[in-house]
Scaffold this motif. Structure first.
Motif, PDB file in Angstrom:
ATOM      1  N   LEU A 163      16.252 -19.523   5.565  1.00 27.94           N
ATOM      2  CA  LEU A 163      16.856 -18.222   5.817  1.00 27.94           C
ATOM      3  C   LEU A 163      16.932 -17.407   4.529  1.00 27.94           C
ATOM      4  N   HIS A 164      17.318 -18.065   3.439  1.00 22.97           N
ATOM      5  CA  HIS A 164      17.372 -17.380   2.148  1.00 22.97           C
ATOM      6  C   HIS A 164      15.985 -16.860   1.764  1.00 22.97           C
ATOM      7  N   ALA A 165      14.956 -17.687   1.926  1.00 22.84           N
ATOM      8  CA  ALA A 165      13.592 -17.273   1.595  1.00 22.84           C
ATOM      9  C   ALA A 165      13.135 -16.133   2.507  1.00 22.84           C
ATOM     10  N   ALA A 166      13.472 -16.202   3.786  1.00 26.99           N
ATOM     11  CA  ALA A 166      13.085 -15.146   4.725  1.00 26.99           C
ATOM     12  C   ALA A 166      13.779 -13.831   4.378  1.00 26.99           C
ATOM     13  N   THR A 167      15.026 -13.899   3.947  1.00 24.52           N
ATOM     14  CA  THR A 167      15.744 -12.694   3.539  1.00 24.52           C
ATOM     15  C   THR A 167      15.064 -12.059   2.338  1.00 24.52           C
ATOM     16  N   HIS A 168      14.669 -12.881   1.373  1.00 24.85           N
ATOM     17  CA  HIS A 168      13.959 -12.371   0.212  1.00 24.85           C
ATOM     18  C   HIS A 168      12.642 -11.724   0.637  1.00 24.85           C
ATOM     19  N   LEU A 169      11.906 -12.399   1.522  1.00 29.43           N
ATOM     20  CA  LEU A 169      10.647 -11.860   2.001  1.00 29.43           C
ATOM     21  C   LEU A 169      10.862 -10.520   2.707  1.00 29.43           C
ATOM     22  N   HIS A 170      11.924 -10.408   3.473  1.00 31.16           N
ATOM     23  CA  HIS A 170      12.238  -9.155   4.163  1.00 31.16           C
ATOM     24  C   HIS A 170      12.453  -8.024   3.162  1.00 31.16           C
ATOM     25  N   HIS A 171      13.215  -8.294   2.090  1.00 30.05           N
ATOM     26  CA  HIS A 171      13.468  -7.266   1.072  1.00 30.05           C
ATOM     27  C   HIS A 171      12.169  -6.828   0.394  1.00 30.05           C
ATOM     28  N   VAL A 172      11.310  -7.779   0.094  1.00 27.84           N
ATOM     29  CA  VAL A 172      10.027  -7.459  -0.539  1.00 27.84           C
ATOM     30  C   VAL A 172       9.151  -6.657   0.419  1.00 27.84           C
ATOM     31  N   ALA A 173       9.110  -7.064   1.672  1.00 23.60           N
ATOM     32  CA  ALA A 173       8.294  -6.362   2.658  1.00 23.60           C
ATOM     33  C   ALA A 173       8.789  -4.930   2.858  1.00 23.60           C
ATOM     34  N   MET A 174      10.089  -4.728   2.894  1.00 13.57           N
ATOM     35  CA  MET A 174      10.632  -3.378   3.050  1.00 13.57           C
ATOM     36  C   MET A 174      10.325  -2.510   1.834  1.00 13.57           C
ATOM     37  N   ALA A 175      10.395  -3.090   0.641  1.00 15.64           N
ATOM     38  CA  ALA A 175      10.048  -2.339  -0.571  1.00 15.64           C
ATOM     39  C   ALA A 175       8.577  -1.924  -0.528  1.00 15.64           C
ATOM     40  N   LEU A 176       7.718  -2.829  -0.075  1.00 12.32           N
ATOM     41  CA  LEU A 176       6.298  -2.503   0.058  1.00 12.32           C
ATOM     42  C   LEU A 176       6.101  -1.407   1.098  1.00 12.32           C
ATOM     43  N   PHE A 177       6.785  -1.505   2.219  1.00 14.43           N
ATOM     44  CA  PHE A 177       6.679  -0.484   3.262  1.00 14.43           C
ATOM     45  C   PHE A 177       7.113   0.883   2.733  1.00 14.43           C
ATOM     46  N   ARG A 178       8.236   0.922   1.986  1.00 13.72           N
ATOM     47  CA  ARG A 178       8.689   2.191   1.407  1.00 13.72           C
ATOM     48  C   ARG A 178       7.646   2.755   0.450  1.00 13.72           C
ATOM     49  N   TRP A 179       7.080   1.895  -0.385  1.00 18.03           N
ATOM     50  CA  TRP A 179       6.077   2.349  -1.345  1.00 18.03           C
ATOM     51  C   TRP A 179       4.864   2.916  -0.609  1.00 18.03           C
ATOM     52  N   LEU A 180       4.377   2.189   0.403  1.00 16.18           N
ATOM     53  CA  LEU A 180       3.214   2.648   1.154  1.00 16.18           C
ATOM     54  C   LEU A 180       3.476   3.953   1.885  1.00 16.18           C
ATOM     55  N   SER A 181       4.686   4.100   2.425  1.00 16.71           N
ATOM     56  CA  SER A 181       4.993   5.309   3.193  1.00 16.71           C
ATOM     57  C   SER A 181       5.092   6.544   2.313  1.00 16.71           C
ATOM     58  N   ARG A 182       5.249   6.362   1.008  1.00 22.23           N
ATOM     59  CA  ARG A 182       5.355   7.506   0.087  1.00 22.23           C
ATOM     60  C   ARG A 182       4.041   7.809  -0.632  1.00 22.23           C
ATOM     61  N   ARG A 183       2.993   7.090  -0.301  1.00 23.05           N
ATOM     62  CA  ARG A 183       1.704   7.279  -0.961  1.00 23.05           C
ATOM     63  C   ARG A 183       0.691   7.866   0.014  1.00 23.05           C
ATOM     64  N   ALA A 184      -0.143   8.731  -0.498  1.00 23.77           N
ATOM     65  CA  ALA A 184      -1.244   9.271   0.298  1.00 23.77           C
ATOM     66  C   ALA A 184      -2.265   8.154   0.519  1.00 23.77           C
ATOM     67  N   PRO A 185      -3.000   8.201   1.611  1.00 27.29           N
ATOM     68  CA  PRO A 185      -3.965   7.138   1.889  1.00 27.29           C
ATOM     69  C   PRO A 185      -4.926   6.847   0.735  1.00 27.29           C
ATOM     70  N   HIS A 186      -5.352   7.875   0.011  1.00 27.60           N
ATOM     71  CA  HIS A 186      -6.300   7.636  -1.089  1.00 27.60           C
ATOM     72  C   HIS A 186      -5.655   6.936  -2.283  1.00 27.60           C
ATOM     73  N   GLU A 187      -4.306   6.901  -2.335  1.00 30.56           N
ATOM     74  CA  GLU A 187      -3.604   6.215  -3.418  1.00 30.56           C
ATOM     75  C   GLU A 187      -3.388   4.723  -3.114  1.00 30.56           C
ATOM     76  N   ARG A 188      -3.596   4.331  -1.882  1.00 29.51           N
ATOM     77  CA  ARG A 188      -3.369   2.936  -1.464  1.00 29.51           C
ATOM     78  C   ARG A 188      -4.647   2.132  -1.654  1.00 29.51           C
ATOM     79  N   THR A 189      -4.710   1.441  -2.738  1.00 24.55           N
ATOM     80  CA  THR A 189      -5.879   0.613  -3.013  1.00 24.55           C
ATOM     81  C   THR A 189      -5.520  -0.858  -2.777  1.00 24.55           C
ATOM     82  N   PRO A 190      -6.515  -1.683  -2.485  1.00 26.73           N
ATOM     83  CA  PRO A 190      -6.223  -3.106  -2.274  1.00 26.73           C
ATOM     84  C   PRO A 190      -5.558  -3.733  -3.478  1.00 26.73           C
TER      85      PRO A 190
END
Length: 79
Positions: free
Chosen positions: A52-79
């Protein structure tokens, strides 16, 4: 760091030629390689709380990634 972990994040465990990243994989590797002390409790409740602790950490990381992606234009999102 990228040679050890493609994401360039911590933690990373390097044991001889073996390189393991991600918390759950490191815990499983160390518990199988060195039997004591046990890092993931053998009883269900302790193991569940550890995951559960690891899943909570993963959730926080995934949400941070989602926020970052949602604020970037498609051409700024590189692999």
């Amino acid at each position: 760091m990228l040679a050890r972990n493609p994401r360039g994040t911590l933690p990373v465990l390097e044991h001889g030629p073996t390189v393991v990243h991600e918390v759950q994989a490191i815990l499983a590797y160390t518990d199988q390689t060195w039997r004591t002390p046990v890092l993931v409790p053998p009883r269900f409740r302790g193991a569940a709380l550890t995951r559960l602790h690891a899943a909570t950490h993963l959730h926080h990381v995934a949400m941070a990634l989602f926020r970052w992606l949602s604020r970037r234009a498609p051409h700024e999102r590189t692999p």
